[in-house]
Design an enzyme around this catalytic site. Sequence first.
Site, mmCIF file in Angstrom:
data_model
loop_
_atom_site.group_PDB
_atom_site.id
_atom_site.type_symbol
_atom_site.label_atom_id
_atom_site.label_comp_id
_atom_site.label_asym_id
_atom_site.label_seq_id
_atom_site.Cartn_x
_atom_site.Cartn_y
_atom_site.Cartn_z
ATOM 1 N N TYR A 63 0.621 -11.178 109.350
ATOM 2 C CA TYR A 63 1.450 -10.247 108.558
ATOM 3 C C TYR A 63 0.737 -8.918 108.322
ATOM 4 C CZ TYR A 63 5.426 -9.452 105.409
ATOM 5 O OH TYR A 63 6.567 -8.978 104.813
ATOM 6 N N LYS A 106 3.507 -4.930 100.986
ATOM 7 C CA LYS A 106 4.336 -5.722 100.059
ATOM 8 C C LYS A 106 3.636 -5.893 98.709
ATOM 9 C CE LYS A 106 7.933 -6.608 102.721
ATOM 10 N NZ LYS A 106 9.125 -5.756 102.601
HETATM 11 P P1 NAP Z 1 15.946 -5.849 109.530
HETATM 12 O O1 NAP Z 1 17.315 -6.339 109.776
HETATM 13 O O2 NAP Z 1 15.178 -5.343 110.717
HETATM 14 O O3 NAP Z 1 15.985 -4.733 108.391
HETATM 15 C C1 NAP Z 1 14.925 -3.813 108.175
HETATM 16 C C2 NAP Z 1 15.569 -2.463 108.099
HETATM 17 O O4 NAP Z 1 14.621 -1.458 107.685
HETATM 18 C C3 NAP Z 1 16.109 -2.014 109.466
HETATM 19 O O5 NAP Z 1 17.437 -1.610 109.305
HETATM 20 C C4 NAP Z 1 15.210 -0.853 109.805
HETATM 21 O O6 NAP Z 1 15.776 0.083 110.665
HETATM 22 C C5 NAP Z 1 14.999 -0.291 108.392
HETATM 23 N N1 NAP Z 1 14.027 0.758 108.388
HETATM 24 C C6 NAP Z 1 12.813 0.835 108.991
HETATM 25 N N2 NAP Z 1 12.273 2.051 108.794
HETATM 26 C C7 NAP Z 1 13.181 2.758 108.042
HETATM 27 C C8 NAP Z 1 13.222 4.092 107.530
HETATM 28 N N3 NAP Z 1 12.210 4.950 107.732
HETATM 29 N N4 NAP Z 1 14.306 4.484 106.820
HETATM 30 C C9 NAP Z 1 15.330 3.642 106.618
HETATM 31 N N5 NAP Z 1 15.362 2.382 107.075
HETATM 32 C C10 NAP Z 1 14.291 1.955 107.792
HETATM 33 O O7 NAP Z 1 15.031 -6.989 108.896
HETATM 34 P P2 NAP Z 1 15.105 -7.853 107.542
HETATM 35 O O8 NAP Z 1 14.255 -9.034 107.807
HETATM 36 O O9 NAP Z 1 16.509 -8.021 107.090
HETATM 37 O O10 NAP Z 1 14.291 -6.934 106.530
HETATM 38 C C11 NAP Z 1 14.804 -6.483 105.276
HETATM 39 C C12 NAP Z 1 13.709 -6.564 104.231
HETATM 40 O O11 NAP Z 1 13.432 -7.937 103.967
HETATM 41 C C13 NAP Z 1 12.382 -5.940 104.635
HETATM 42 O O12 NAP Z 1 11.799 -5.303 103.528
HETATM 43 C C14 NAP Z 1 11.567 -7.146 105.029
HETATM 44 O O13 NAP Z 1 10.174 -6.910 104.931
HETATM 45 C C15 NAP Z 1 12.046 -8.112 103.981
HETATM 46 N N6 NAP Z 1 11.756 -9.539 104.243
HETATM 47 C C16 NAP Z 1 12.097 -10.108 105.433
HETATM 48 C C17 NAP Z 1 11.805 -11.443 105.659
HETATM 49 C C18 NAP Z 1 12.131 -12.078 106.970
HETATM 50 O O14 NAP Z 1 11.540 -13.113 107.284
HETATM 51 N N7 NAP Z 1 13.057 -11.552 107.742
HETATM 52 C C19 NAP Z 1 11.174 -12.201 104.655
HETATM 53 C C20 NAP Z 1 10.855 -11.599 103.449
HETATM 54 C C21 NAP Z 1 11.148 -10.251 103.250
HETATM 55 P P3 NAP Z 1 15.257 0.072 112.212
HETATM 56 O O15 NAP Z 1 15.786 -1.173 112.808
HETATM 57 O O16 NAP Z 1 15.796 1.316 112.766
HETATM 58 O O17 NAP Z 1 13.723 0.099 112.159
#
Ligand code: NAP
Length: 254
Positions: free
Chosen positions: A154, A161
């Site tokens: 990570y 985070k």
């Molecule tokens: P996701 O669908 O890839 O969503 C992440 C989003 O962040 C994407 O739409 C991405 O756009 C956007 N992003 C990146 N840089 C950005 C910027 N400069 N301005 C605006 N948006 C931006 O993945 P997700 O897993 O649902 O993630 C959502 C949140 O949940 C994140 O904070 C992640 O760390 C957290 N999370 C995820 C998990 C997991 O296992 N999936 C677990 C715990 C927490 P692009 O695609 O264009 O980069």
Amino acid sequence: MRDKCGLVVGVANKRSISWAIAHAASAAGARLAITYQGERLEENVRELCGSLADPLVLPLDVTDAAQITRVFEEVDRSFGGLDFVVHGAAFATRDDLINPFVQTSRDGFKLAMDVSAYSLIALSRAALPLMEKKGGGSILTLTYLGSARVFETYRVMGVAKAALEATVRYLAADLGPKNIRVNAISAGPIKTVAAAGIPGFSSVLQIYRDRAPLRRTVDTSEVADAAVFLLSDAARAVTAEVLMVDGGFHATGM
Ligand code: NAP
């Protein structure tokens, strides 16, 4: 959520956690503004939003102050205030996710912090006058247990985070007197675009299936249900909290 208006940041596609939250909040009666990052995602996000009632769909790169100003002006014009914000943006460079942690680059560190942690401050500041019009509000971000424990792959995202969770507490203290609550959900691992960037993600999922008290992983709808609770008046006394939605994995030891 009837009579509530919200802004959801971080929708890439139908697998995004932010999309599941948008879907659940909309089903509970909220009116939504949804943002996408860059033209690459526009068509897909607009198509998804076709299933929402009268959404506002806007571009937003959270590192761009001018775009943040534009989004909140547009939201204020359309909604006349704002009740909640969902912050689901996170980013780290591929190099900083695959190289040993000690090799983390200065620029990569700054970028991960800017997109994944500082942006919560920037969005909260912009939301403040709109939420004051409504007599308060709820701000929610998404985090992961890698903030507090070492998950080897990570890397810099764990540090980002940790900063994000501390930011939740400081914002909650700052904005609480204005009846604005700030919370995070720490979700278990879910296969999304962002997760695909984490090396060895499939084996992380298997370890959760083997060891979490519920003996399974979680899905985006389960995170979304918890999110709707935190965004709604049912959680009106909850702030500065990191709510674990991970099947109980965080409580396990050996
Ligand atoms: P996701 O669908 O890839 O969503 C992440 C989003 O962040 C994407 O739409 C991405 O756009 C956007 N992003 C990146 N840089 C950005 C910027 N400069 N301005 C605006 N948006 C931006 O993945 P997700 O897993 O649902 O993630 C959502 C949140 O949940 C994140 O904070 C992640 O760390 C957290 N999370 C995820 C998990 C997991 O296992 N999936 C677990 C715990 C927490 P692009 O695609 O264009 O980069």
